[in-house]
Design an enzyme around this catalytic site. Structure first.
Site, short mmCIF file in Angstrom:
data_model
loop_
_atom_site.label_atom_id
_atom_site.label_comp_id
_atom_site.label_asym_id
_atom_site.label_seq_id
_atom_site.Cartn_x
_atom_site.Cartn_y
_atom_site.Cartn_z
N GLU A 177 0.77 -1.42 -0.17
CA GLU A 177 0.08 0.15 0.18
C GLU A 177 0.91 1.35 -0.04
O GLU A 177 1.26 1.87 0.88
CB GLU A 177 -0.98 0.24 1.12
CG GLU A 177 -1.83 1.35 1.03
CD GLU A 177 -2.80 1.29 2.52
OE1 GLU A 177 -2.83 0.66 3.19
OE2 GLU A 177 -3.60 2.29 2.46
N LYS A 219 -2.54 -2.15 -3.23
CA LYS A 219 -3.52 -1.19 -2.62
C LYS A 219 -3.32 0.32 -2.90
O LYS A 219 -2.54 0.92 -1.93
CB LYS A 219 -3.74 -1.44 -1.24
CG LYS A 219 -4.77 -0.54 -0.45
CD LYS A 219 -5.29 -1.22 0.75
CE LYS A 219 -6.04 -0.30 1.73
NZ LYS A 219 -6.75 -0.97 3.11
P1 13P Z 1 -9.50 4.09 4.26
O1 13P Z 1 -10.27 3.37 2.95
O2 13P Z 1 -10.01 4.78 5.09
O3 13P Z 1 -8.29 5.12 3.45
O4 13P Z 1 -8.36 3.23 4.65
C1 13P Z 1 -7.88 2.05 4.13
C2 13P Z 1 -6.66 1.77 4.71
O5 13P Z 1 -6.44 0.71 5.04
C3 13P Z 1 -5.59 2.73 4.99
O6 13P Z 1 -4.48 2.08 5.31
#
Ligand code: 13P
Length: 343
Positions: A177, A219
């Site tokens: 991510e 992500k």
């Molecule tokens: P949000 O969808 O609230 O951005 O959170 C996703 C997430 O796991 C951030 O690390």
């Protein structure tokens, strides 16, 4: 490394019509979320809230996996079942957030580096024994006049690759991510430029670290204007800009892309995902791994009250169903209205 199992888990997480619930808020972050409903954050209120989410009947049609926080991984439902098992019993795959948060990057004002690599191998083995089958590590990239720098991007991409390799060694699917924040007043073009640079750096580092992309999920943020920008792009524009960047930077070997919501409203996050899935087949599944966009309406309905648990579960089921429809590009505004009528 059991590559076949990693590939199978990665595919199961992005099965058609399904996506991920991110319920891995750290103790500090969940306090901020509970503050919005004036609820004290205690071990018990956090446990009760996660039990509410995980016992919602029927969401397994739309939810393939849930990301948990360390504390939740070790908590139990009222009947004594460990919370990860409550999920697994419904065919929902438990995952775990393993980073230790973003800290200031020394000598790079405004930039962050995510920590948590020390001892990670042992922590991953422990989480796997508790039932986790995938993990998440979040890198944070902010946009400003002079940031991100190439050094800031590189440090974060390198840490993501180290994390991903350790995950695969321990038979966990890494969710990689790199979040480009939507704070700030930049336009959508600047977000596109930074997101492309970040993704190219991340995939170069994953390659250098010998990570198998077939057993990895990405992500990312959507390509979107900063919150304070005067020009807010509509869903079609966000979908086109996001896919243009992803097609340039994300290898087709990656089975799926699971977007974060990043501060978009719940409906906006659904509309944008829907618009992307309407643009026709892509090399990867386009799915969701939403935190706030799935949970905001749930918290509002719950208010920390036992008597409101059923309402809160209805709110969660509804958002999950809307995002499930968006996985096929079949979400419509009428789906929101129908839920209001049935409430
Ligand atoms: P949000 O969808 O609230 O951005 O959170 C996703 C997430 O796991 C951030 O690390």
């Amino acid at each position: 490394m059991k590559l076949d199992e990693l590939v199978a888990t990665a595919h199961a997480l992005v099965a058609p019509g399904k996506g991920i619930l991110a319920a891995d808020e750290s103790t500090g972050t969940i306090k901020k979320r509970f503050d919005t409903i004036q609820l004290a954050s205690t071990e018990e209120t956090r446990r009760a809230y996660r039990e509410l989410l995980f016992t919602t009947a029927g969401v397994e049609q739309f939810i393939s996996g849930v990301i948990l926080y360390d504390e939740t991984m070790r908590q139990q439902a009222r009947d004594g079942t460990p919370l990860p098992q409550v999920l697994a019993r419904q065919g929902i795959i438990p995952g775990i957030k393993v980073d230790k948060g973003a800290k200031d990057l020394p000598f790079f004002p405004g930039e962050k580096i995510t920590e948590g690599l020390d001892g990670l191998r042992e922590r991953l083995a422990d989480y796997r024994s508790l039932g986790a089958r995938f993990a998440k590590w979040r890198a944070v990239i902010d946009i400003g006049p002079a940031i991100p720098t190439a050094s800031g991007i590189h440090a974060n991409a390198h840490a993501l690759a180290r994390y991903a390799a350790l995950c695969q060694e321990q038979d966990l699917v890494p969710i990689v991510e790199p979040e480009v924040l939507m704070d700030g007043d930049h336009g959508i073009e600047r977000c596109a430029e930074v997101t492309e640079a970040v993704l190219r750096a991340v995939f170069e580092e994953l390659y250098q670290a010998r990570v198998a992309l077939e057993g990895t999920l990405l992500k990312p943020n959507m390509v979107i204007a900063g919150k304070k920008s005067a020009h807010q792009a509509g869903a079609e524009e966000v979908a086109e800009a996001t896919l243009r960047v992803l097609r340039r930077a994300v290898p087709a070997a990656v089975p799926g892309i699971v977007f974060l919501s990043g501060g978009q409203s719940p409906v906006q996050a659904t509309e944008n995902l829907n618009a992307m899935n309407r643009l026709g087949p892509q090399p990867w599944e386009l799915s969701f791994s939403y935190g706030r966009a799935l949970q905001e309406p749930v918290l509002q309905a719950w208010q920390g009250r036992e008597t409101q648990v059923a309402d809160a579960q209805r709110a969660y089921y509804h958002r999950a169903a809307c995002n499930g429809a968006a996985r096929f590009g079949r979400y419509t505004p009428e789906q929101e209205e129908a839920a209001v009528r049935h409430a």
